[in-house]
Write a protein that holds these residues in place. Structure first.
Motif, mmCIF file in Angstrom:
data_model
loop_
_atom_site.group_PDB
_atom_site.id
_atom_site.type_symbol
_atom_site.label_atom_id
_atom_site.label_comp_id
_atom_site.label_asym_id
_atom_site.label_seq_id
_atom_site.Cartn_x
_atom_site.Cartn_y
_atom_site.Cartn_z
ATOM 1 N N GLY A 77 0.806 -1.211 0.000
ATOM 2 C CA GLY A 77 0.000 0.000 0.000
ATOM 3 C C GLY A 77 0.842 1.266 0.000
ATOM 4 N N GLU A 78 0.404 2.257 0.779
ATOM 5 C CA GLU A 78 1.051 3.563 0.786
ATOM 6 C C GLU A 78 2.497 3.484 1.293
ATOM 7 O OE1 GLU A 78 1.497 7.482 -0.035
ATOM 8 O OE2 GLU A 78 -0.217 6.193 -0.520
ATOM 9 N N SER A 79 2.737 2.696 2.340
ATOM 10 C CA SER A 79 4.100 2.569 2.869
ATOM 11 C C SER A 79 5.026 1.922 1.847
ATOM 12 C CB SER A 79 4.085 1.748 4.156
ATOM 13 O OG SER A 79 3.614 0.429 3.910
ATOM 14 N N GLY A 80 4.520 0.942 1.117
ATOM 15 C CA GLY A 80 5.325 0.307 0.082
ATOM 16 C C GLY A 80 5.655 1.258 -1.054
ATOM 17 N N ARG A 81 4.679 2.075 -1.436
ATOM 18 C CA ARG A 81 4.915 3.053 -2.504
ATOM 19 C C ARG A 81 5.961 4.087 -2.080
ATOM 20 N NH1 ARG A 81 -0.634 2.296 -3.501
ATOM 21 N NH2 ARG A 81 -1.226 3.952 -2.061
ATOM 22 N N LYS A 82 5.937 4.480 -0.803
ATOM 23 C CA LYS A 82 6.949 5.436 -0.325
ATOM 24 C C LYS A 82 8.354 4.838 -0.401
ATOM 25 C CE LYS A 82 3.990 8.133 2.777
ATOM 26 N NZ LYS A 82 3.719 8.540 4.182
ATOM 27 N N LYS A 83 8.477 3.559 -0.035
ATOM 28 C CA LYS A 83 9.778 2.891 -0.123
ATOM 29 C C LYS A 83 10.250 2.811 -1.566
ATOM 30 C CE LYS A 83 9.023 -0.048 3.951
ATOM 31 N NZ LYS A 83 8.862 -1.453 4.403
ATOM 32 N N ILE A 84 9.341 2.458 -2.473
ATOM 33 C CA ILE A 84 9.696 2.360 -3.887
ATOM 34 C C ILE A 84 10.109 3.718 -4.435
ATOM 35 C CG2 ILE A 84 8.762 1.913 -6.199
ATOM 36 C CD1 ILE A 84 7.132 -0.349 -5.021
ATOM 37 N N ASN A 85 9.387 4.778 -4.036
ATOM 38 C CA ASN A 85 9.746 6.130 -4.488
ATOM 39 C C ASN A 85 11.127 6.535 -3.981
ATOM 40 O OD1 ASN A 85 7.333 6.474 -5.853
ATOM 41 N ND2 ASN A 85 6.303 7.429 -4.127
ATOM 42 N N GLN A 86 11.430 6.161 -2.746
ATOM 43 C CA GLN A 86 12.745 6.494 -2.177
ATOM 44 C C GLN A 86 13.859 5.758 -2.928
ATOM 45 O OE1 GLN A 86 12.939 8.837 0.067
ATOM 46 N NE2 GLN A 86 15.168 8.784 0.191
ATOM 47 N N ILE A 87 13.639 4.487 -3.224
ATOM 48 C CA ILE A 87 14.626 3.719 -3.988
ATOM 49 C C ILE A 87 14.791 4.315 -5.384
ATOM 50 C CG2 ILE A 87 15.127 1.464 -5.003
ATOM 51 C CD1 ILE A 87 13.677 0.202 -2.628
ATOM 52 N N THR A 88 13.684 4.743 -5.983
ATOM 53 C CA THR A 88 13.739 5.347 -7.319
ATOM 54 C C THR A 88 14.573 6.620 -7.309
ATOM 55 O OG1 THR A 88 11.525 4.467 -7.796
ATOM 56 C CG2 THR A 88 12.356 6.203 -9.247
ATOM 57 N N ARG A 89 14.425 7.433 -6.266
ATOM 58 C CA ARG A 89 15.204 8.677 -6.174
ATOM 59 C C ARG A 89 16.695 8.388 -6.032
ATOM 60 N NH1 ARG A 89 10.728 10.142 -2.600
ATOM 61 N NH2 ARG A 89 9.367 11.631 -3.653
ATOM 62 N N VAL A 90 17.040 7.414 -5.198
ATOM 63 C CA VAL A 90 18.454 7.065 -5.032
ATOM 64 C C VAL A 90 19.032 6.532 -6.333
ATOM 65 C CG1 VAL A 90 20.067 5.540 -3.826
ATOM 66 C CG2 VAL A 90 18.176 6.606 -2.567
ATOM 67 N N LEU A 91 18.279 5.676 -7.013
ATOM 68 C CA LEU A 91 18.735 5.143 -8.293
ATOM 69 C C LEU A 91 18.863 6.256 -9.334
ATOM 70 C CD1 LEU A 91 19.486 2.654 -9.932
ATOM 71 C CD2 LEU A 91 17.063 2.329 -10.454
ATOM 72 N N THR A 92 17.977 7.258 -9.255
ATOM 73 C CA THR A 92 18.059 8.397 -10.173
ATOM 74 C C THR A 92 19.391 9.133 -10.017
ATOM 75 O OG1 THR A 92 15.655 8.709 -10.146
ATOM 76 C CG2 THR A 92 16.993 10.583 -10.847
ATOM 77 N N ILE A 93 19.826 9.334 -8.772
ATOM 78 C CA ILE A 93 21.101 10.018 -8.523
ATOM 79 C C ILE A 93 22.261 9.228 -9.116
ATOM 80 C CG2 ILE A 93 22.679 10.808 -6.729
ATOM 81 C CD1 ILE A 93 20.244 11.355 -4.976
ATOM 82 N N LEU A 94 22.257 7.907 -8.916
ATOM 83 C CA LEU A 94 23.331 7.071 -9.459
ATOM 84 C C LEU A 94 23.345 7.100 -10.981
ATOM 85 C CD1 LEU A 94 22.988 3.966 -7.084
ATOM 86 C CD2 LEU A 94 24.597 5.877 -6.914
ATOM 87 N N ILE A 95 22.164 6.990 -11.590
ATOM 88 C CA ILE A 95 22.088 7.020 -13.059
ATOM 89 C C ILE A 95 22.521 8.375 -13.588
ATOM 90 C CG2 ILE A 95 20.480 6.942 -15.019
ATOM 91 C CD1 ILE A 95 18.920 4.796 -13.551
ATOM 92 N N THR A 96 22.144 9.439 -12.886
ATOM 93 C CA THR A 96 22.509 10.786 -13.335
ATOM 94 C C THR A 96 24.020 10.987 -13.331
ATOM 95 O OG1 THR A 96 20.439 11.611 -12.396
ATOM 96 C CG2 THR A 96 22.066 13.242 -13.024
#
Length: 444
Positions: free
Chosen positions: A104-123
């Motif tokens: 649910g909402e807590s899982g989506r927040k974790k996924i969003n956080q992982i996405t942001r960290v991965l975005t920094i690495l890809i950038t």
């Protein structure tokens, strides 16, 4: 015209909607201004013609020219999109991400956080490749090592800021913020391309220019039909009878019928993006051997020309394959069948559970193939327009990812605006009070 003016007045008479529209416009202006700020330490006169090629041209179009200008927003929101695609694929293949998605909402927040960290690495990776591959050494006016390190930090910060702008547009503005940033970059190049095409035609070829605009209109209408088209699967729900007051009634219980809307184009623009990202590989690999091999020279020349039949045939085949692939990972017939069964719904004439999943899967397969063909045709339309004499810059708006993104984002924004109008009891944007293609539940 009077109805249109009245609708505009109604839009700005709603305080919340007016505030969201103004906020969106201000944030988009900030994004566009940032795309003109060049990285510190560069001589802009040495950047002319620094990037070229199909994939680079596509990126430059998405970013509104920021890529070719070596702007602080040169990478824009693209690393975030790459990270989102990776995470989306992981949610299909990796059980850990599947469990998070179901939290649910807590899982989506974790996924969003992982996405942001991965975005920094890809950038960081893309920033180093961008500096090494697109900025000529003679354009750097300061110490090269200092320039590389500082530019990587600035480009990464620029992408994070663009990501923040997109999230703010989604929360405080109107429409999907990430898609809006891509769309505004594409739209920003349209007036210049249109004026350049009109000037090149001149007064002697005014009729030809009008024919080009008419052709563009029909192409846009076709893309709108593709974007909005759905296959409605009838679903029957048992009527909920609560309390004893209905017990004495001998009338038959009438179920509620609604429709399960399956989009004809469930994959959206992702097949074109995936295919486009692969189309530069043959020419890139072959160019390394073209001086010593005639075959490599032929491949490099052929796949560098986006109007060649070899390029377009390969492009169309890849799009069809990726359409089926992306539809398979985004549409889950088993999950749909389980949700229907859990809510007491069933497809008339089909047993709940596995038979329903197979029925929906067969429908998805049948509607995906024509959608894949249409997407492939839309993707190669710019090549046909260019061969017909349209300038390369203006021909990009005759199809491809640019047109699909523009149409999708504009329709989504109009639907959100209309929902505000209908909530305040104003007449909608269309005569019927709803944007064509919106799904309304039909109760039998």
């Amino acid at each position: 015209m009077k109805k249109f003016i009245t609708t505009i007045k109604n839009i700005f008479s709603i305080e919340e909607l007016r505030g969201r529209i103004i906020t969106t416009m201000l944030l988009l202006v900030i994004f566009r201004l940032g795309s003109y700020i060049v990285l510190p330490g560069l001589d802009t006169k040495q950047l002319a013609g620094g990037v070229s090629g199909g994939f680079f041209d596509m990126l430059n179009t998405f970013l509104g020219g920021a890529f070719s200008r070596a702007s602080i927003f040169a990478l824009g929101i693209m690393p975030y999109i790459s990270a989102s695609i990776v995470i989306q694929l992981l949610t299909v293949a990796v059980p850990y991400f599947q469990r998070m998605q179901k939290e649910g909402e807590s899982g989506r927040k974790k996924i969003n956080q992982i996405t942001r960290v991965l975005t920094i690495l890809i950038t960081f990776v893309q920033a180093s490749a961008y500096i090494a591959g697109t900025i000529p050494p003679e354009a750097i006016m300061i110490d090269r090592s200092f320039f590389i390190i500082s530019s990587m930090i600035i480009l990464t910060s620029g992408t994070i800021f663009c990501m923040w702008l997109g999230e703010k547009i989604t929360d405080k503005g109107i429409g999907n913020g990430i898609s809006m940033l891509i769309m505004i970059g594409i739209v920003s190049r349209f007036p210049g391309a249109l004026i350049a095409e009109a000037v090149s035609r001149g007064s002697s070829l005014l009729l030809l220019f009008l024919l080009e605009l008419i052709a563009l209109f029909f192409v846009v209408m076709g893309v709108i039909l593709l974007t909005q088209a759905v296959r409605k699967v009838p679903v029957q729900y048992a009527k909920q009878v609560a309390g004893a007051k209905n017990a004495p009634s001998k009338k038959p219980v009438v179920g509620q019928r609604s429709y399960l809307p399956l989009k004809i184009n469930s994959a959206g623009v992702m097949p074109i993006i995936f295919a486009q990202s692969l189309m530069f590989i043959p020419s890139l690999v072959a160019s390394a051997f073209q001086d010593t091999n005639d075959t490599a020279n032929y491949i490099a020349t052929t796949f560098a020309d986006f109007t060649s039949w070899q390029y377009n045939l390969s492009f169309a085949i890849l799009i069809i394959l990726f359409t089926f692939f992306y539809t398979a990972i985004t549409v889950n017939p088993k999950q749909i069948a389980e949700d229907m069964k859990r809510n007491g719904g069933f497809v008339p004439g089909v047993k709940p559970g596995e038979p329903t999943a197979e029925y929906i899967d067969n429908i998805v397969d049948r509607i995906t193939f024509p959608a894949a063909l249409f997407i492939a045709i839309v993707a190669i339309m710019p090549a046909f327009a260019s061969m017909a004499g349209v300038s390369q810059e203006f021909s990009q708006f005759y199809g491809g990812t640019s047109l699909l993104i523009m149409v999708g984002v504009i329709l989504d924004t109009l639907q959100q605006i209309e929902s505000y109008l209908l909530m305040k009891h104003y007449e909608g944007l269309m005569q019927t009070g709803s944007v064509k293609g919106r799904q309304n539940v039909v109760v039998a």
